[in-house]
Motif scaffolding. Structure first.
Motif, short mmCIF file in Angstrom:
data_model
loop_
_atom_site.label_atom_id
_atom_site.label_comp_id
_atom_site.label_asym_id
_atom_site.label_seq_id
_atom_site.Cartn_x
_atom_site.Cartn_y
_atom_site.Cartn_z
N SER A 64 -3.00 -6.62 -5.06
CA SER A 64 -3.24 -6.26 -3.45
C SER A 64 -2.83 -7.36 -2.66
CB SER A 64 -4.53 -5.50 -3.33
OG SER A 64 -4.51 -4.39 -4.05
N SER A 65 -3.33 -8.61 -3.34
CA SER A 65 -3.56 -9.67 -2.19
C SER A 65 -2.10 -10.22 -2.09
CB SER A 65 -4.25 -10.87 -2.79
OG SER A 65 -5.58 -10.21 -2.98
N THR A 76 0.01 -8.03 -0.01
CA THR A 76 -0.04 -8.09 1.35
C THR A 76 0.43 -9.49 1.84
OG1 THR A 76 -2.46 -7.02 1.10
CG2 THR A 76 -2.14 -8.40 3.00
N ASN A 87 4.39 -8.81 2.31
CA ASN A 87 4.56 -7.67 3.23
C ASN A 87 4.46 -8.56 4.68
OD1 ASN A 87 5.44 -5.75 1.95
ND2 ASN A 87 3.62 -4.65 1.94
N ALA A 88 3.35 -9.31 4.94
CA ALA A 88 3.18 -10.01 6.06
C ALA A 88 4.28 -11.22 6.20
CB ALA A 88 1.88 -10.84 6.15
#
Length: 73
Positions: A41-42, A45, A48-49
């Motif tokens: 998940s990290s 994220t 995607n950022a």
């Protein structure tokens, strides 16, 4: 890369050094899957950022060039 996970699922505080191929082992219900899900998940994220930032920057440059040159590229 050092990954640290705190208070996720059954994991209260854990950290591992990820280098090349890393194998995570442990007893049943010790938090291996929770650790991997938190790490995934990290990283997802962050990726995607980064992609969103590049896309926003590209749109900004395109808009500025269009304004300055007075043409549609």
């Amino acid at each position: 890369m050092k990954a640290i996970v705190k208070n996720v699922g059954g994991v209260t505080d854990a950290g591992i050094l990820i280098n090349g191929i890393t194998v995570l082992t442990g007893k049943n219900s010790s938090g291996k899957s929770s650790f991997c899900k938190a790490l995934y998940s990290s990283l997802f994220t962050i990726e995607n950022a980064y992609e969103s930032h590049i896309e926003d920057r590209t749109h900004y440059v395109y808009s500025e060039l269009t304004n300055v040159l007075g043409i549609l590229l």
